[in-house]
Motif scaffolding. Sequence first.
Motif, PDB file in Angstrom:
ATOM      1  N   ASP A  87       0.833  -1.203   0.000  1.00  0.00           N
ATOM      2  CA  ASP A  87       0.000   0.000   0.000  1.00  0.00           C
ATOM      3  C   ASP A  87       0.869   1.254   0.000  1.00  0.00           C
ATOM      4  OD1 ASP A  87      -2.536   1.570   0.382  1.00  0.00           O
ATOM      5  OD2 ASP A  87      -1.475   2.082   2.235  1.00  0.00           O
ATOM      6  N   TRP A 115      -2.002  -0.788  -4.471  1.00  0.00           N
ATOM      7  CA  TRP A 115      -3.210  -1.166  -3.741  1.00  0.00           C
ATOM      8  C   TRP A 115      -3.660  -2.581  -4.110  1.00  0.00           C
ATOM      9  CZ3 TRP A 115      -8.104  -2.928  -4.319  1.00  0.00           C
ATOM     10  CH2 TRP A 115      -8.988  -2.753  -3.246  1.00  0.00           C
ATOM     11  N   ALA A 136      -1.494  -5.189  -2.468  1.00  0.00           N
ATOM     12  CA  ALA A 136      -1.768  -5.173  -1.027  1.00  0.00           C
ATOM     13  C   ALA A 136      -3.077  -5.892  -0.734  1.00  0.00           C
ATOM     14  CB  ALA A 136      -1.821  -3.727  -0.521  1.00  0.00           C
ATOM     15  N   HIS A 137      -4.096  -5.584  -1.510  1.00  0.00           N
ATOM     16  CA  HIS A 137      -5.415  -6.185  -1.316  1.00  0.00           C
ATOM     17  C   HIS A 137      -5.369  -7.692  -1.545  1.00  0.00           C
ATOM     18  CE1 HIS A 137      -9.599  -7.193  -2.539  1.00  0.00           C
ATOM     19  NE2 HIS A 137      -9.850  -6.521  -1.423  1.00  0.00           N
ATOM     20  N   LEU A 190      -7.721  -0.863   3.655  1.00  0.00           N
ATOM     21  CA  LEU A 190      -7.613  -0.734   2.193  1.00  0.00           C
ATOM     22  C   LEU A 190      -8.964  -0.392   1.562  1.00  0.00           C
ATOM     23  CD1 LEU A 190      -5.187  -3.692   1.449  1.00  0.00           C
ATOM     24  CD2 LEU A 190      -4.681  -1.234   1.219  1.00  0.00           C
ATOM     25  N   LYS A 216      -9.744   3.158   2.297  1.00  0.00           N
ATOM     26  CA  LYS A 216      -8.942   4.003   1.402  1.00  0.00           C
ATOM     27  C   LYS A 216      -9.557   4.042   0.008  1.00  0.00           C
ATOM     28  CE  LYS A 216      -4.220   4.734  -0.114  1.00  0.00           C
ATOM     29  NZ  LYS A 216      -2.820   4.315   0.033  1.00  0.00           N
ATOM     30  N   GLU A 217     -10.069   2.906  -0.425  1.00  0.00           N
ATOM     31  CA  GLU A 217     -10.709   2.788  -1.738  1.00  0.00           C
ATOM     32  C   GLU A 217     -12.024   3.576  -1.790  1.00  0.00           C
ATOM     33  OE1 GLU A 217     -12.087  -1.010  -4.467  1.00  0.00           O
ATOM     34  OE2 GLU A 217     -12.481  -1.053  -2.316  1.00  0.00           O
ATOM     35  N   TRP A 226      -2.801   4.198   8.852  1.00  0.00           N
ATOM     36  CA  TRP A 226      -1.713   3.327   8.391  1.00  0.00           C
ATOM     37  C   TRP A 226      -0.663   3.203   9.494  1.00  0.00           C
ATOM     38  CZ3 TRP A 226       3.473   3.015   7.803  1.00  0.00           C
ATOM     39  CH2 TRP A 226       3.970   2.057   6.921  1.00  0.00           C
TER      40      TRP A 226
END
Length: 107
Positions: free
Chosen positions: A30, A35, A38-39, A58, A61-62, A88
């Motif tokens: 991330d 992303w 990370a996801h 995440l 954040k999305e 974070w």
Amino acid sequence: MTAVTFKQFIEKNPKCLESLPKALQGLWYDKKGEWDTAHEIVQEDANDDDSAWVHAYLHRKEGDLINARYWYRRSGQSESKVELDQEWEQIASSLLSKVNQAWMQMN
């Protein structure tokens, strides 16, 4: 290692350490702006509370707050209301504390 030194380590190193717990790997990617990677990592490890917490972050954040709330519940964490960078750092600090404690017990 602290969240600050972890962040500095990420900035200096292009490759993620595979020896890190999956949740920390998710935070690594991330921070690198990856992303999707990370996801994918935390989704694969979704039964782990720490990975579920990063998963929640995440999705927050999305902008997918419904999904984020689901993952916060799965992780046992409260839904965060702080700035994303602060969240974070909070997650990284908590996870690094666990790693540091485990290391201390082993040595």
